[in-house]
Design a protein around this motif. Sequence first.
Motif, mmCIF file in Angstrom:
data_model
loop_
_atom_site.group_PDB
_atom_site.id
_atom_site.type_symbol
_atom_site.label_atom_id
_atom_site.label_comp_id
_atom_site.label_asym_id
_atom_site.label_seq_id
_atom_site.Cartn_x
_atom_site.Cartn_y
_atom_site.Cartn_z
ATOM 1 N N THR A 17 -5.105 7.859 0.459
ATOM 2 C CA THR A 17 -5.003 7.596 -0.981
ATOM 3 C C THR A 17 -5.435 8.819 -1.783
ATOM 4 O OG1 THR A 17 -5.336 5.220 -0.749
ATOM 5 C CG2 THR A 17 -5.938 6.191 -2.870
ATOM 6 N N GLU A 20 -2.737 11.454 -1.692
ATOM 7 C CA GLU A 20 -1.580 11.085 -2.523
ATOM 8 C C GLU A 20 -1.898 11.248 -4.007
ATOM 9 O OE1 GLU A 20 0.490 8.007 0.675
ATOM 10 O OE2 GLU A 20 -0.748 7.198 -0.948
ATOM 11 N N LEU A 21 -3.095 10.865 -4.423
ATOM 12 C CA LEU A 21 -3.480 11.085 -5.813
ATOM 13 C C LEU A 21 -3.594 12.578 -6.122
ATOM 14 C CD1 LEU A 21 -6.189 8.309 -6.330
ATOM 15 C CD2 LEU A 21 -3.943 8.437 -7.434
ATOM 16 N N LEU A 24 -0.252 13.927 -6.946
ATOM 17 C CA LEU A 24 0.347 13.465 -8.207
ATOM 18 C C LEU A 24 -0.074 14.355 -9.374
ATOM 19 C CD1 LEU A 24 0.063 9.570 -7.886
ATOM 20 C CD2 LEU A 24 2.118 10.978 -7.705
ATOM 21 N N LYS A 33 2.275 8.372 -13.340
ATOM 22 C CA LYS A 33 2.414 8.055 -11.920
ATOM 23 C C LYS A 33 1.059 7.703 -11.302
ATOM 24 C CE LYS A 33 6.505 10.964 -11.259
ATOM 25 N NZ LYS A 33 7.058 12.177 -10.585
ATOM 26 N N THR A 34 0.029 8.433 -11.725
ATOM 27 C CA THR A 34 -1.322 8.155 -11.222
ATOM 28 C C THR A 34 -1.743 6.735 -11.570
ATOM 29 O OG1 THR A 34 -1.921 10.481 -11.466
ATOM 30 C CG2 THR A 34 -3.729 8.895 -11.319
ATOM 31 N N TYR A 37 0.208 4.122 -9.595
ATOM 32 C CA TYR A 37 -0.239 4.103 -8.195
ATOM 33 C C TYR A 37 -1.521 3.279 -8.065
ATOM 34 C CZ TYR A 37 -1.835 5.982 -3.677
ATOM 35 O OH TYR A 37 -2.269 6.105 -2.387
ATOM 36 N N GLN A 40 -0.948 -0.472 -8.757
ATOM 37 C CA GLN A 40 -0.283 -1.161 -7.653
ATOM 38 C C GLN A 40 -1.267 -1.510 -6.540
ATOM 39 O OE1 GLN A 40 0.582 0.185 -4.323
ATOM 40 N NE2 GLN A 40 1.428 -1.849 -3.836
ATOM 41 N N LYS A 41 -2.185 -0.584 -6.234
ATOM 42 C CA LYS A 41 -3.198 -0.835 -5.206
ATOM 43 C C LYS A 41 -4.098 -2.007 -5.607
ATOM 44 C CE LYS A 41 -2.878 2.693 -2.133
ATOM 45 N NZ LYS A 41 -2.832 2.554 -0.662
ATOM 46 N N ASP A 96 -9.259 13.146 -8.964
ATOM 47 C CA ASP A 96 -8.571 12.396 -7.905
ATOM 48 C C ASP A 96 -9.593 11.786 -6.948
ATOM 49 O OD1 ASP A 96 -9.303 14.982 -7.192
ATOM 50 O OD2 ASP A 96 -7.504 15.403 -6.041
#
Length: 377
Positions: A17, A20-21, A24, A33-34, A37, A40-41, A96
């Motif tokens: 995670t 991925e952050l 972004l 997008k951050t 994301y 959604q988690k 992040d």
Amino acid sequence: MNPLDFIEQHKEELLTTYQELHCLAEPSWQEKKTSAYIAQKLQTAGFSVKRFNDHYGIIAEIQGTSGQVVALRADMDALVQEVNGVVRPNHSCGHDAHSTMVLYTALALASIDLKPKYTLRFIFQPAEEKGEGALKMMEDGALDNVSLLFGTHVRPVSELPYRKASPVIIHGSAGTIRGNIKGRQAHAARPNEGINVIEAAALLVQNLKEIDLQTDVPYSIKMTQLTTESEATNVIPETAHFALDVRAKSNEVMSLLDQRTKAAMELAAEQTGAAFTWSMEEFVPAAVKNERAMKMAEKAIEEVLGEENIVPVCISQGAEDFHFYTAKNPGLAATMIGLGCGLTPGLHHPEMKFNLDALIYGTKILTQTLLTVLQET
């Protein structure tokens, strides 16, 4: 399952995670997008997520049995800076990491059958780098009914060694004064016919150097930008633009420094006949220590890292908009936990890096902090 065991069992997912952050990396007010994301988690874990029409902040909660709220805040935005010759968003301040740790604290606590007396609120804030995000989140109710607030920030090795942590980061107050100087244009051969804005700026620099607040509290003010409109070398320019970086380790000294800076500009205007206009931008207040919040954070650090790895106070030369939360709410008990993580060569350096193991014990500290609050009688 114990929430700390959840973190240990999901550490590979947590590190993914973070990566991925990290990729972004979106600048202030553009964290689309951050935000999606993270939301959604949270939604996958069963959280009801509050989002906003005019920014990308997020609020998620675990409902408690009383009306009181304990909150944990993360920042989401990246810096825009030159990296290997390319100007782009870059996570060189660790936001992040902060988002990852607060997200997995929420997921860990949601993994158990928890019926807390306090509502646990998780705040994911935009635009910290501009010093504007905390104000916006408060405007939209992020601190409604909050009595305790915690945050965290990764720290460079010069402040906290690897596997050390502090229950409080003492940030200073900081701001940028942007201004314009209006003079009178003239041929360089006839300087008596003009008002030289560069000379006015030079006098301002000298006046600033003569400021003496006679205090032991550290402060500084310096000119960091000066430009004119003219491209000709044989013309006294009519207009100049400048920026001043202003810092103080307490809000009281910052207020006094602001007054003296204005007096320095007024004196430069009187000395030269130039007209000065200015405004304070990107201002953030200094940290104020809160013993109650610090005590809970310290207990959590001891539980996770051991008493020998507690650093009582972390002194930072930087600033943070987290402290708007307390500046605007004087009765709020709050603290920002400093996390030693082997961070080099420094925050905001384009090649900043740290030991990713710190994400695991950092998340455990945040989780244990909230558990400590819930055990409070």
